[in-house]
Design a protein around this motif. Structure first.
Motif, short mmCIF file in Angstrom:
data_model
loop_
_atom_site.label_atom_id
_atom_site.label_comp_id
_atom_site.label_asym_id
_atom_site.label_seq_id
_atom_site.Cartn_x
_atom_site.Cartn_y
_atom_site.Cartn_z
N SER A 159 0.79 -1.04 0.04
CA SER A 159 0.10 -0.15 -0.12
C SER A 159 0.87 1.14 0.01
CB SER A 159 -0.96 0.02 1.15
OG SER A 159 -1.84 1.05 1.37
N LYS A 160 0.96 1.93 -1.14
CA LYS A 160 1.66 3.26 -1.21
C LYS A 160 1.00 4.23 -0.22
CE LYS A 160 3.35 2.51 -5.77
NZ LYS A 160 3.57 2.80 -7.33
N ILE A 161 -0.31 4.29 -0.11
CA ILE A 161 -0.94 5.24 0.67
C ILE A 161 -0.42 5.04 1.98
CG2 ILE A 161 -3.33 5.81 1.40
CD1 ILE A 161 -4.54 4.84 -1.07
N VAL A 162 -0.36 3.94 2.59
CA VAL A 162 0.20 3.83 3.93
C VAL A 162 1.47 4.54 4.15
CG1 VAL A 162 0.87 2.37 5.79
CG2 VAL A 162 -1.05 1.68 4.59
N ILE A 163 2.38 4.41 3.13
CA ILE A 163 3.78 4.88 3.02
C ILE A 163 3.63 6.55 3.09
CG2 ILE A 163 5.87 5.19 1.63
CD1 ILE A 163 5.46 2.12 0.73
N TYR A 164 2.79 7.07 2.15
CA TYR A 164 2.75 8.36 1.87
C TYR A 164 2.43 8.95 3.42
CZ TYR A 164 3.45 7.97 -3.02
OH TYR A 164 3.97 7.61 -4.17
N ALA A 165 1.13 8.36 3.96
CA ALA A 165 0.59 8.89 4.97
C ALA A 165 1.52 9.08 6.42
CB ALA A 165 -0.53 8.06 5.61
N ALA A 166 2.38 7.66 6.41
CA ALA A 166 3.54 7.63 7.41
C ALA A 166 4.53 8.68 7.22
CB ALA A 166 4.36 6.39 7.34
N ILE A 167 5.02 9.06 6.04
CA ILE A 167 5.77 10.15 5.79
C ILE A 167 5.35 11.38 6.18
CG2 ILE A 167 7.16 11.11 3.82
CD1 ILE A 167 7.41 8.62 2.58
N ILE A 168 4.10 11.70 6.09
CA ILE A 168 3.29 13.19 6.12
C ILE A 168 3.36 13.05 7.90
CG2 ILE A 168 1.30 14.21 6.04
CD1 ILE A 168 0.86 13.28 3.65
N LEU A 169 3.15 12.07 8.41
CA LEU A 169 3.23 12.17 9.81
C LEU A 169 4.32 12.36 10.50
CD1 LEU A 169 0.26 9.56 10.97
CD2 LEU A 169 0.20 11.89 11.12
N ILE A 170 5.41 11.85 9.84
CA ILE A 170 6.92 11.81 10.28
C ILE A 170 7.39 13.21 10.03
CG2 ILE A 170 9.17 11.11 10.01
CD1 ILE A 170 7.57 9.05 11.51
N LEU A 171 7.17 13.82 9.02
CA LEU A 171 7.28 15.40 8.74
C LEU A 171 6.79 16.27 9.79
CD1 LEU A 171 7.46 15.21 4.73
CD2 LEU A 171 9.42 15.35 6.35
N LEU A 172 5.43 15.93 9.90
CA LEU A 172 4.73 16.77 10.99
C LEU A 172 5.16 16.81 12.29
CD1 LEU A 172 2.18 18.66 11.59
CD2 LEU A 172 0.86 16.56 11.80
N ILE A 173 5.48 15.43 12.89
CA ILE A 173 6.07 15.45 14.13
C ILE A 173 7.43 16.13 14.36
CG2 ILE A 173 7.05 13.77 15.78
CD1 ILE A 173 4.81 11.81 14.98
N ASN A 174 8.33 15.65 13.21
CA ASN A 174 9.50 16.50 13.38
C ASN A 174 9.65 18.14 13.36
OD1 ASN A 174 11.87 14.16 13.52
ND2 ASN A 174 10.02 13.41 12.44
N GLY A 175 8.59 18.35 12.33
CA GLY A 175 8.26 19.85 12.20
C GLY A 175 7.96 20.53 13.38
N ILE A 176 7.26 19.86 14.18
CA ILE A 176 6.68 20.39 15.54
C ILE A 176 7.99 20.51 16.37
CG2 ILE A 176 5.41 19.81 17.60
CD1 ILE A 176 3.22 18.57 15.93
N GLY A 177 8.71 19.27 16.18
CA GLY A 177 10.00 19.36 17.30
C GLY A 177 10.98 20.41 16.73
N ILE A 178 11.30 20.61 15.48
CA ILE A 178 12.02 21.76 14.99
C ILE A 178 11.52 23.06 15.58
CG2 ILE A 178 13.09 23.06 12.98
CD1 ILE A 178 13.16 20.35 11.49
N ALA A 179 10.15 23.21 15.39
CA ALA A 179 9.52 24.79 15.70
C ALA A 179 9.71 24.97 17.34
CB ALA A 179 8.10 24.62 15.56
N LYS A 180 9.55 23.75 17.98
CA LYS A 180 9.95 24.12 19.50
C LYS A 180 11.27 24.09 19.85
CE LYS A 180 5.68 21.58 21.18
NZ LYS A 180 4.97 20.43 21.97
N LEU A 181 12.11 23.50 19.16
CA LEU A 181 13.52 23.73 19.23
C LEU A 181 14.07 25.02 19.05
CD1 LEU A 181 16.30 21.09 18.21
CD2 LEU A 181 16.47 23.46 17.81
N LEU A 182 13.51 25.81 17.80
CA LEU A 182 13.84 27.04 17.66
C LEU A 182 13.28 27.81 18.86
CD1 LEU A 182 13.43 26.95 13.77
CD2 LEU A 182 15.42 27.20 15.01
N LYS A 183 12.07 27.76 19.13
CA LYS A 183 11.43 28.63 20.29
C LYS A 183 12.26 28.45 21.52
CE LYS A 183 7.20 29.35 22.72
NZ LYS A 183 5.66 28.62 23.03
#
Length: 217
Positions: A159-183
């Motif tokens: 399932s490619k949809i599962v792969i894309y969904a997982a990548i989007i969630l990973i990017l979202l989680i790490n994006g939150i981490g980078i935003a809090k880190l910069l803050k």
């Protein structure tokens, strides 16, 4: 009546990898329950990072989570390459270990570059805290990877949809981490902001672009 030989494998190597990874996670939860509770709500509350950021890179709980992350990341990359038809030739288990070795080497290289830069600018304590914060969010993302691996292996195969969904969630989680880190570290990192951006582009964004281009081709 012609006898037909059947070979039944009760446990394949992917099941064993998942079992060992989940065992590390369970062990961490059992031995460090309070720390695990703080970790499991990390994207919503950065209490875990604030409480354990000093000198915790070599803590066993963090090490086990990092190994959990490495195992699931390697398996996710293996499954993604297989689904997109880009898996290198050779025995599956050998290819998996090659991917794991490459990813482990790449992460060690990133850490080495970071701490070398910290030594040059005499910011070892700051960089240690930054690395702990960033890897904590990346380790949290491995929970998503573990769920995606289970779905790809046992439920929705190929399932490619599962792969894309997982990548989007990973990017979202790490994006939150980078935003809090910069803050949290904006004042401390301001004198080295240019070097931080260069590092971010060279060792964080560039590999994602290369992998995305490879899968697209």
């Amino acid at each position: 009546m012609i006898p037909i030989e059947k070979t039944i494998n009760s446990l394949d190597w992917m099941t064993i990898v998942l079992f060992m990874a989940l065992f590390l996670l369970t062990l961490g939860k059992y031995l460090y329950h309070n720390r695990f509770v703080n970790f499991i709500i990390l994207p919503f509350n950065d209490k875990y990072v604030l409480l354990h950021k000093k000198g915790q890179l070599l803590n066993w709980f963090h090490i086990w989570l990092t190994l959990f992350q490495l195992a699931n990341l390697s398996l996710f990359v293996f499954l993604s390459l297989k689904i997109f038809g880009a898996l290198p030739e050779g025995p599956s288990l050998m290819v998996f270990f090659m991917l794991m070795g490459f990813l482990a080497l790449f992460q060690l290289l990133k850490f080495s570059v970071q701490f070398l830069k910290a030594y040059v600018f005499n910011t070892q304590e700051l960089v240690s805290e930054l690395v702990f914060s960033k890897t904590s969010y990346f380790n949290y993302g491995s929970l998503v990877l573990c769920a995606a691996n289970i779905i790809l292996i046992y439920i929705l195969k190929d399932s490619k949809i599962v792969i894309y969904a997982a990548i989007i969630l990973i990017l979202l989680i790490n994006g939150i981490g980078i935003a809090k880190l910069l803050k949290n570290y904006q004042k401390a990192m301001f004198p080295y902001f240019v070097y931080f951006i260069l590092y971010l582009c060279a060792l964080e964004i560039a590999p994602l672009v290369i992998i995305g281009s490879y899968l697209k081709d």
